[in-house]
Design an enzyme around this catalytic site. Structure first.
Site, PDB file in Angstrom:
ATOM      1  N   HIS A  78      40.970  29.263  35.775  1.00  0.00           N
ATOM      2  CA  HIS A  78      41.485  28.678  34.054  1.00  0.00           C
ATOM      3  C   HIS A  78      43.158  28.481  34.222  1.00  0.00           C
ATOM      4  CE1 HIS A  78      42.046  28.660  29.995  1.00  0.00           C
ATOM      5  NE2 HIS A  78      40.725  28.462  29.954  1.00  0.00           N
TER       6      HIS A  78
ATOM      7  N   ASP B 218      32.500  29.334  30.907  1.00  0.00           N
ATOM      8  CA  ASP B 218      31.627  28.386  31.212  1.00  0.00           C
ATOM      9  C   ASP B 218      30.576  29.143  32.261  1.00  0.00           C
ATOM     10  OD1 ASP B 218      33.864  25.770  31.016  1.00  0.00           O
ATOM     11  OD2 ASP B 218      32.152  26.377  29.439  1.00  0.00           O
TER      12      ASP B 218
HETATM   13  C1  SDX Z   1      37.566  25.052  30.141  1.00  0.00           C
HETATM   14  O1  SDX Z   1      42.028  25.161  28.865  1.00  0.00           O
HETATM   15  C2  SDX Z   1      41.285  25.863  28.329  1.00  0.00           C
HETATM   16  O2  SDX Z   1      41.537  26.547  27.432  1.00  0.00           O
HETATM   17  C3  SDX Z   1      39.943  25.291  28.564  1.00  0.00           C
HETATM   18  C4  SDX Z   1      38.918  26.226  28.054  1.00  0.00           C
HETATM   19  C5  SDX Z   1      38.745  25.973  26.472  1.00  0.00           C
HETATM   20  O3  SDX Z   1      38.161  26.735  26.021  1.00  0.00           O
HETATM   21  O4  SDX Z   1      38.997  25.001  25.950  1.00  0.00           O
HETATM   22  O5  SDX Z   1      38.814  27.467  28.510  1.00  0.00           O
HETATM   23  C6  SDX Z   1      37.419  25.595  28.443  1.00  0.00           C
HETATM   24  O6  SDX Z   1      37.726  23.887  30.464  1.00  0.00           O
HETATM   25  C7  SDX Z   1      37.391  26.319  31.098  1.00  0.00           C
HETATM   26  C8  SDX Z   1      37.460  25.950  32.280  1.00  0.00           C
HETATM   27  C9  SDX Z   1      35.920  25.212  32.883  1.00  0.00           C
HETATM   28  N1  SDX Z   1      36.274  24.427  34.245  1.00  0.00           N
HETATM   29  C10 SDX Z   1      35.543  24.851  35.375  1.00  0.00           C
HETATM   30  O7  SDX Z   1      34.990  25.832  35.695  1.00  0.00           O
HETATM   31  C11 SDX Z   1      35.955  24.205  36.663  1.00  0.00           C
HETATM   32  C12 SDX Z   1      36.271  24.703  37.690  1.00  0.00           C
HETATM   33  N2  SDX Z   1      37.688  25.191  37.685  1.00  0.00           N
HETATM   34  C13 SDX Z   1      38.721  24.566  38.242  1.00  0.00           C
HETATM   35  O8  SDX Z   1      38.491  23.220  38.332  1.00  0.00           O
HETATM   36  C14 SDX Z   1      40.201  25.030  37.540  1.00  0.00           C
HETATM   37  O9  SDX Z   1      40.249  26.301  37.941  1.00  0.00           O
HETATM   38  C15 SDX Z   1      40.699  24.472  36.249  1.00  0.00           C
HETATM   39  C16 SDX Z   1      40.505  22.995  36.024  1.00  0.00           C
HETATM   40  C17 SDX Z   1      39.729  25.262  35.254  1.00  0.00           C
HETATM   41  C18 SDX Z   1      41.930  25.135  36.113  1.00  0.00           C
HETATM   42  O10 SDX Z   1      42.770  24.351  37.060  1.00  0.00           O
HETATM   43  P1  SDX Z   1      44.283  24.262  37.258  1.00  0.00           P
HETATM   44  O11 SDX Z   1      45.022  25.215  36.275  1.00  0.00           O
HETATM   45  O12 SDX Z   1      44.813  22.848  37.430  1.00  0.00           O
HETATM   46  O13 SDX Z   1      44.486  24.920  38.601  1.00  0.00           O
HETATM   47  P2  SDX Z   1      44.569  24.152  39.897  1.00  0.00           P
HETATM   48  O14 SDX Z   1      43.442  23.386  40.252  1.00  0.00           O
HETATM   49  O15 SDX Z   1      45.941  23.872  40.364  1.00  0.00           O
HETATM   50  O16 SDX Z   1      44.273  25.436  41.136  1.00  0.00           O
HETATM   51  C19 SDX Z   1      45.140  26.342  41.603  1.00  0.00           C
HETATM   52  C20 SDX Z   1      44.305  26.881  42.955  1.00  0.00           C
HETATM   53  C21 SDX Z   1      44.256  25.591  43.908  1.00  0.00           C
HETATM   54  O17 SDX Z   1      44.168  25.985  45.263  1.00  0.00           O
HETATM   55  P3  SDX Z   1      45.600  25.702  45.895  1.00  0.00           P
HETATM   56  O18 SDX Z   1      45.625  24.177  45.938  1.00  0.00           O
HETATM   57  O19 SDX Z   1      46.816  26.259  45.299  1.00  0.00           O
HETATM   58  O20 SDX Z   1      45.341  26.041  47.411  1.00  0.00           O
HETATM   59  O21 SDX Z   1      43.254  27.550  42.907  1.00  0.00           O
HETATM   60  C22 SDX Z   1      42.342  26.802  43.488  1.00  0.00           C
HETATM   61  C23 SDX Z   1      42.567  25.207  43.494  1.00  0.00           C
HETATM   62  O22 SDX Z   1      42.152  24.588  44.494  1.00  0.00           O
HETATM   63  N3  SDX Z   1      40.957  26.722  42.481  1.00  0.00           N
HETATM   64  C24 SDX Z   1      39.767  26.820  42.850  1.00  0.00           C
HETATM   65  C25 SDX Z   1      39.069  26.858  41.432  1.00  0.00           C
HETATM   66  N4  SDX Z   1      40.013  26.792  40.549  1.00  0.00           N
HETATM   67  C26 SDX Z   1      40.970  26.510  40.781  1.00  0.00           C
HETATM   68  N5  SDX Z   1      39.403  27.157  43.960  1.00  0.00           N
HETATM   69  C27 SDX Z   1      37.848  26.904  43.987  1.00  0.00           C
HETATM   70  N6  SDX Z   1      37.124  27.033  43.009  1.00  0.00           N
HETATM   71  C28 SDX Z   1      37.798  27.149  41.842  1.00  0.00           C
HETATM   72  N7  SDX Z   1      36.695  26.933  40.746  1.00  0.00           N
END
Ligand code: SDX
Length: 429
Positions: free
Chosen positions: A305, A362
């Site tokens: 998140h 989710d």
């Molecule tokens: C919602 O914003 C809100 O409030 C949203 C929400 C709401 O109520 O409105 O809470 C609802 O959208 C919840 C999130 C649902 N999405 C997912 O579950 C999709 C999977 N999650 C990821 O795509 C990610 O965690 C996000 C999109 C939720 C957040 O992305 P960020 O904040 O941009 O973080 P990032 O992508 O920069 O990740 C930081 C690191 C990265 O690794 P490095 O490059 O540092 O090595 O964490 C890793 C990412 O690769 N990472 C994950 C991961 N989420 C982040 N690695 C594996 N699996 C994951 N799910």
């Protein structure tokens, strides 16, 4: 007053610091370009925000409050309709207000009959989020009361009821359309969630037996999805609304943003991920290795998140409710077992620990929706149903600001320098 100082090209610039109710600090850079000629770059808006009184999140402590009330208390003691009133109007309703609000929701629960004909032209496989977006966009055609040009609060109240009540009807109708059954119209004698379940599962040949446990569960889920400060879809509603377009069109933009699998669409992607794991020979370790691999596009849906670097409080509540509901129904779901194993393994894994990745709202919600008999492609519509009051509350807060500032970000140009037109015959192949 605390201030921030910026030293640039031998000059020092002062910027005011804003301190919020919960001691959050922000540097007000609204004069930055005017004073320095510089702008800031902040991909994904990790460090950029606005002031708001609607919702408070502490991502480090895993706290979520709507208008000061903790979401766990609202999920236990309130109803979705009451929480919607709280978010939109900023206070819990009195008995009279609650009654008036319910009447308004009932009076606005039907779709215009001409809107119902829209469904006839849609293919049965139409995604319910595409249907929802299409139908809500048409509210500006069928219910042209634009709050922007009419300061009468009654107009706004009607638009709130139209969105809250008709989004629920559209959701149920899109399900009936997908299974080729006739629409079941909303009833005046059922509460908000019971009405939705009846519209979803009743049919002319099989009445739906009220299920108070399912109704309570749906109330809780909608409450937990009702707002979440400046997330992607809410920021979209604010930005689109800042052009002074009507509320319906602003919410419609939010619906489209929510559909993305990185956002609200994740609840559908979680189940599809769990189903593919269930159908494969993949071990939990294989799945986590893929999620961690930079060379693999796979991400663990339902995990991570932007704000929560601790447990998403909603995920904790939903997981508990999920386990309790399945137990009470003496049923199990192999996808739940996989989800529990994934969570247990991820929370012990250095990659997830280091990046503070926890289950988000989710991760378990889809398991409950499945147990309620709701098809996977409807999950994000349920998320949208819950989020409508939050989008409205945030839109209104932006709209009440005087003057409304249209959202218009700046940029740093990195493209080609000035060049001149060449007739096509002079261009090199
Ligand atoms: C919602 O914003 C809100 O409030 C949203 C929400 C709401 O109520 O409105 O809470 C609802 O959208 C919840 C999130 C649902 N999405 C997912 O579950 C999709 C999977 N999650 C990821 O795509 C990610 O965690 C996000 C999109 C939720 C957040 O992305 P960020 O904040 O941009 O973080 P990032 O992508 O920069 O990740 C930081 C690191 C990265 O690794 P490095 O490059 O540092 O090595 O964490 C890793 C990412 O690769 N990472 C994950 C991961 N989420 C982040 N690695 C594996 N699996 C994951 N799910």
């Amino acid at each position: 007053m605390e201030k921030a100082q910026l030293k640039l090209n031998g000059k020092t610039y002062d910027f005011p610091v804003v301190v919020g109710t919960e001691n959050e600090h922000a540097i007000d850079i609204s004069r930055l370009r005017r004073d320095t000629g510089y702008i800031t770059l902040d991909e994904g808006f990790h460090n950029t925000g606005c002031e708001s009184s609607v919702t408070f999140i502490d991502g480090e402590k895993g706290i979520l409050r709507y208008r000061g009330y903790d979401v766990a208390e609202l999920a236990e003691k309130s109803s979705f309709v009451e929480t919607a009133f709280l978010l939109v109007y900023g206070r819990l309703p009195t008995v009279t207000e609650r009654k008036q609000f319910s009447v308004l929701l009932t009076e606005n629960s039907l779709l215009h009959e001409d809107m119902n004909h829209y469904f006839t032209g849609l293919p049965p496989h139409a995604h319910p989020m595409a249907i929802l977006s299409t139908m809500v966009s048409s509210f500006a055609i069928f219910y042209p009361t634009y709050f922007v040009d009419d300061k009468d609060p009654k107009t706004f109240d009607t638009m709130v009821a139209i969105l809250l009540s008709k989004v629920r009807t559209i959701a149920a109708f899109s399900y009936k359309k997908s299974i080729g059954e006739p629409f079941v119209y909303p009833r005046h004698d059922l509460r908000f969630c019971g009405n939705f379940l009846n519209m979803m599962f009743a049919s002319p040949v099989k009445p739906y037996e009220a299920d108070s446990e399912a109704e309570a569960l749906l109330n809780m889920l909608l409450i937990l999805h009702a707002d979440h400060e400046q997330n992607c879809s809410t920021s979209t509603v604010r930005l689109v609304g800042s052009s002074r377009v009507n509320l319906y069109s602003s919410v419609c933009a939010g619906i489209n943003a929510l559909w993305g699998p990185l956002h609200g669409g994740a609840n559908q992607s979680v189940i599809e991920m769990l189903e593919s794991i269930h159908a494969s020979e993949l071990t939990i370790k294989d799945v986590l290795d893929r999620a961690k691999s930079k060379s693999h596009p796979f991400r663990l849906f339902g995990f991570g998140h932007r704000v929560y670097k601790n447990f998403d409080p909603r995920a904790v509540i939903i997981k508990k409710a999920c386990l309790k509901f399945l137990e009470s129904r003496k049923t199990s779901d192999p996808l739940l077992d996989i989800a529990l194993e994934l969570e247990e393994a991820a929370l012990k894994d250095e990659y997830f620990i280091e990046r503070k990745l926890y289950p988000n709202v989710d991760f378990y919600s889809g398991i409950i929706y499945r147990a309620l008999g709701i098809p996977t492609n409807m999950f994000t519509v349920l998320f949208a149903m819950g989020r409508v009051p939050g989008w409205i509350a945030q839109w209104k807060e932006m709209h009440d600001a005087v003057p409304i500032k249209i959202g218009r970000p700046r940029q740093v140009y990195m493209g080609a320098p000035l060049r001149f037109y060449k007739p096509i015959e002079e261009r090199e192949e």
